[in-house]
Write a protein that holds these residues in place. Structure first.
Motif, PDB file in Angstrom:
ATOM      1  N   LEU A   1      -3.465 -12.615   2.020  1.00  0.00           N
ATOM      2  CA  LEU A   1      -2.456 -13.656   1.915  1.00  0.00           C
ATOM      3  C   LEU A   1      -3.022 -14.992   2.389  1.00  0.00           C
ATOM      4  O   LEU A   1      -2.779 -16.042   1.767  1.00  0.00           O
ATOM      5  N   ASP A   2      -3.808 -14.972   3.466  1.00  0.00           N
ATOM      6  CA  ASP A   2      -4.467 -16.193   3.943  1.00  0.00           C
ATOM      7  C   ASP A   2      -5.413 -16.745   2.876  1.00  0.00           C
ATOM      8  O   ASP A   2      -5.496 -17.964   2.662  1.00  0.00           O
ATOM      9  N   ARG A   3      -6.131 -15.850   2.206  1.00  0.00           N
ATOM     10  CA  ARG A   3      -7.070 -16.270   1.164  1.00  0.00           C
ATOM     11  C   ARG A   3      -6.331 -16.894  -0.020  1.00  0.00           C
ATOM     12  O   ARG A   3      -6.766 -17.918  -0.569  1.00  0.00           O
ATOM     13  N   LEU A   4      -5.195 -16.292  -0.382  1.00  0.00           N
ATOM     14  CA  LEU A   4      -4.404 -16.824  -1.485  1.00  0.00           C
ATOM     15  C   LEU A   4      -3.810 -18.177  -1.112  1.00  0.00           C
ATOM     16  O   LEU A   4      -3.808 -19.107  -1.930  1.00  0.00           O
ATOM     17  N   ARG A   5      -3.324 -18.299   0.110  1.00  0.00           N
ATOM     18  CA  ARG A   5      -2.774 -19.580   0.559  1.00  0.00           C
ATOM     19  C   ARG A   5      -3.823 -20.693   0.471  1.00  0.00           C
ATOM     20  O   ARG A   5      -3.550 -21.779  -0.028  1.00  0.00           O
ATOM     21  N   ALA A   6      -5.027 -20.400   0.947  1.00  0.00           N
ATOM     22  CA  ALA A   6      -6.097 -21.397   0.927  1.00  0.00           C
ATOM     23  C   ALA A   6      -6.461 -21.801  -0.501  1.00  0.00           C
ATOM     24  O   ALA A   6      -6.790 -22.964  -0.773  1.00  0.00           O
TER      25      ALA A   6
ATOM     26  N   ASP B   1       2.678  -1.080  -1.381  1.00  0.00           N
ATOM     27  CA  ASP B   1       2.115  -1.031  -2.737  1.00  0.00           C
ATOM     28  C   ASP B   1       2.546  -2.263  -3.519  1.00  0.00           C
ATOM     29  O   ASP B   1       1.738  -2.891  -4.227  1.00  0.00           O
ATOM     30  N   TRP B   2       3.820  -2.575  -3.431  1.00  0.00           N
ATOM     31  CA  TRP B   2       4.422  -3.715  -4.138  1.00  0.00           C
ATOM     32  C   TRP B   2       3.765  -5.028  -3.704  1.00  0.00           C
ATOM     33  O   TRP B   2       3.374  -5.844  -4.542  1.00  0.00           O
ATOM     34  N   TYR B   3       3.614  -5.194  -2.404  1.00  0.00           N
ATOM     35  CA  TYR B   3       3.016  -6.426  -1.873  1.00  0.00           C
ATOM     36  C   TYR B   3       1.547  -6.528  -2.292  1.00  0.00           C
ATOM     37  O   TYR B   3       1.067  -7.586  -2.710  1.00  0.00           O
ATOM     38  N   GLU B   4       0.834  -5.405  -2.208  1.00  0.00           N
ATOM     39  CA  GLU B   4      -0.587  -5.389  -2.572  1.00  0.00           C
ATOM     40  C   GLU B   4      -0.794  -5.678  -4.058  1.00  0.00           C
ATOM     41  O   GLU B   4      -1.744  -6.379  -4.436  1.00  0.00           O
ATOM     42  N   LEU B   5       0.078  -5.148  -4.913  1.00  0.00           N
ATOM     43  CA  LEU B   5      -0.050  -5.381  -6.348  1.00  0.00           C
ATOM     44  C   LEU B   5       0.147  -6.862  -6.668  1.00  0.00           C
ATOM     45  O   LEU B   5      -0.597  -7.435  -7.477  1.00  0.00           O
ATOM     46  N   TRP B   6       1.128  -7.483  -6.023  1.00  0.00           N
ATOM     47  CA  TRP B   6       1.340  -8.923  -6.227  1.00  0.00           C
ATOM     48  C   TRP B   6       0.115  -9.723  -5.797  1.00  0.00           C
ATOM     49  O   TRP B   6      -0.340 -10.609  -6.526  1.00  0.00           O
ATOM     50  N   LEU B   7      -0.441  -9.397  -4.634  1.00  0.00           N
ATOM     51  CA  LEU B   7      -1.623 -10.116  -4.162  1.00  0.00           C
ATOM     52  C   LEU B   7      -2.805  -9.937  -5.123  1.00  0.00           C
ATOM     53  O   LEU B   7      -3.527 -10.894  -5.419  1.00  0.00           O
ATOM     54  N   ALA B   8      -2.999  -8.711  -5.593  1.00  0.00           N
ATOM     55  CA  ALA B   8      -4.114  -8.449  -6.508  1.00  0.00           C
ATOM     56  C   ALA B   8      -3.972  -9.272  -7.784  1.00  0.00           C
ATOM     57  O   ALA B   8      -4.949  -9.839  -8.292  1.00  0.00           O
ATOM     58  N   ARG B   9      -2.762  -9.350  -8.304  1.00  0.00           N
ATOM     59  CA  ARG B   9      -2.534 -10.151  -9.509  1.00  0.00           C
ATOM     60  C   ARG B   9      -2.738 -11.633  -9.233  1.00  0.00           C
ATOM     61  O   ARG B   9      -3.346 -12.354 -10.032  1.00  0.00           O
TER      62      ARG B   9
END
Length: 213
Positions: free
Chosen positions: A16-21, A193-201
């Motif tokens: 999540l930190d990586r996506l935010r950045a 699982d739901w949170y991880e799938l969103w992050l992966a996408r």
């Protein structure tokens, strides 16, 4: 907490930190009499939560919410709320805080959610208003709203029944829920699982956007 669960949550927070950045961009907007910070995000819904995590839930508030439910939340969801965040950054427009869900008096928390992946609910034809209301009454059982996708679509955390602990997609317009299945395993998703799938996408460089589940 189980070490494998702790490791998954730690990895999610790192991603999540990586996506935010990578995604959250700011700009100064001149309004004439003052300047304000504006936010731009590529990922659908991120401009709403801006990748900010709310404080973890107060244990008394969680206990009160679970008394209202008449059951404990699924372990993964509970650990996220108590250790990480009560609402904020997450799939689509962000994870709902418990305080928002506590306002929903329409849900029969004591009843089982009646659908499964093998026995889903059919979408209601346009104009079939009576059937739509009957469907909604059946859907609003043994679940709680988890996130808003926008355009009348939501993600649900199932609490009771054969689909307990699964996360489902729901269209309010069509009064139709469906399990969110993993693209590879085709199994219904749990909270993490739901949170991880969103992050992966969202982190996939080959995707231009992350739409509805």
């Amino acid at each position: 907490m189980d070490s494998s669960l702790a490791n998954r949550i730690a990895k999610i927070r790192s991603e999540l930190d990586r996506l935010r950045a990578a995604d959250l961009k700011t700009t100064i907007i001149d309004l004439g009499d003052r300047e304000v910070v504006g936010y731009r995000c590529r990922i659908h819904g991120a401009a709403v939560h801006r990748y900010a995590l709310a404080a973890p839930v107060n244990p008394d508030e969680l206990a009160a919410f679970e008394r209202q439910l008449g059951t404990r939340l699924p372990l993964e969801h509970r650990e996220w709320l108590t250790l990480v965040s009560d609402g904020g950054a997450g799939p689509m427009l962000g994870v709902f805080p418990l305080a928002k869900e506590a306002e929903n008096a329409a849900i029969d928390y004591a009843a089982d959610f009646p659908f499964t992946a093998e026995n889903p609910c059919a979408a209601v034809p346009e104009g079939a208003d009576a059937e739509r209301l009957r469907n909604i009454a059946r859907i609003y059982r043994g679940m709680t709203f988890l996130a808003n996708e926008g355009h009348g679509m939501f993600n649900l955390q199932i609490l009771r029944g054969a689909a307990s602990e699964q996360v489902w997609w729901y269209s309010h317009e069509h009064a139709c829920p469906a399990p969110i299945l993993h693209a590879e395993t085709r199994k219904p998703l749990s909270f993490l699982d739901w949170y991880e799938l969103w992050l992966a996408r969202a982190l996939d460089p080959d995707r231009d956007q992350v739409g509805s589940f």
